[in-house]
Design an enzyme around this catalytic site. Sequence first.
Site, PDB file in Angstrom:
ATOM      1  N   CYS A  37     -50.878  33.716 -28.265  1.00 14.53           N
ATOM      2  CA  CYS A  37     -50.286  33.320 -29.953  1.00 14.53           C
ATOM      3  C   CYS A  37     -51.164  32.224 -30.821  1.00 14.53           C
ATOM      4  CB  CYS A  37     -48.642  32.162 -29.779  1.00 14.53           C
ATOM      5  SG  CYS A  37     -47.450  32.449 -31.139  1.00 14.53           S
ATOM      6  N   HIS A  66     -45.715  33.673 -24.982  1.00 16.17           N
ATOM      7  CA  HIS A  66     -45.652  32.353 -24.235  1.00 16.17           C
ATOM      8  C   HIS A  66     -44.980  32.810 -23.098  1.00 16.17           C
ATOM      9  CE1 HIS A  66     -45.871  29.793 -28.159  1.00 16.17           C
ATOM     10  NE2 HIS A  66     -45.817  31.042 -28.899  1.00 16.17           N
ATOM     11  N   GLU A  77     -45.666  30.638 -21.186  1.00 21.09           N
ATOM     12  CA  GLU A  77     -45.344  29.163 -20.515  1.00 21.09           C
ATOM     13  C   GLU A  77     -43.703  29.162 -20.636  1.00 21.09           C
ATOM     14  OE1 GLU A  77     -45.949  28.619 -24.735  1.00 21.09           O
ATOM     15  OE2 GLU A  77     -46.843  29.182 -23.224  1.00 21.09           O
TER      16      GLU A  77
END
Length: 228
Positions: A114, A208, A210
């Site tokens: 990002c 993202h 994660e």
Amino acid sequence: MARPLIGVSTYLETAARWGVWELEAALLPVGYPRLVQRAGGLAAMLPPDAPKRAAEAVARLDGLVVAGGPDVEPVRYGAERDPRTGPPAPERDAWELALIDAALAGGVPLLGICRGMQLLNVALGGTLVQHLDGHAEVVGVFGGHPVKPVPGTLYAGIVPEETSVPTYHHQAVDRLGEGLVPSAYAADGTVEAVELPAPGWVLGVQWHPEMGDDLRVMRALVEAAAAG
């Protein structure tokens, strides 16, 4: 075989709360180190430091992740501030740009997530769109949308099919930095991934990972770090 050491840049917040404490803190959402760990690496947090120390820090790593976070200060890419651009994070900008420069100079595998992708673009002379709609629809809530890989790219070799990804951003790449090529797009044409061609391993993704269950991008970084 030893697990590769993957450094992850951190936030720097003036007031974070835990237990009875409210103090200045270097912090990182736990999804980042957990993703590194699940992908087979060892995670090390890299709080903002003097930029002159970035090369020394990166030299001790096998791979680098530049994490998401606040908007890049527009002066970094020669632009006037849009009223919708968030507050600056000058210490973090300076430190992470130095980390990126050190990783590129040292051939250390690099993944920008990002903001990290946006900083990679800025580090190489690119510019950013300071606001776009539709990629962060609810404040503080991750959304999702499909991204389509560009055939023949590093990213397409990792994730060859169109996938839905966790997303939360209101800025994006505008003019590409020197040498960068787009490797994935959203349906509205937003560049969702960029990379530098081989021989190095340099990838930025606008979403993202994660916040999702797909380990492939992080696992590819960890494998490149182990091979180096």
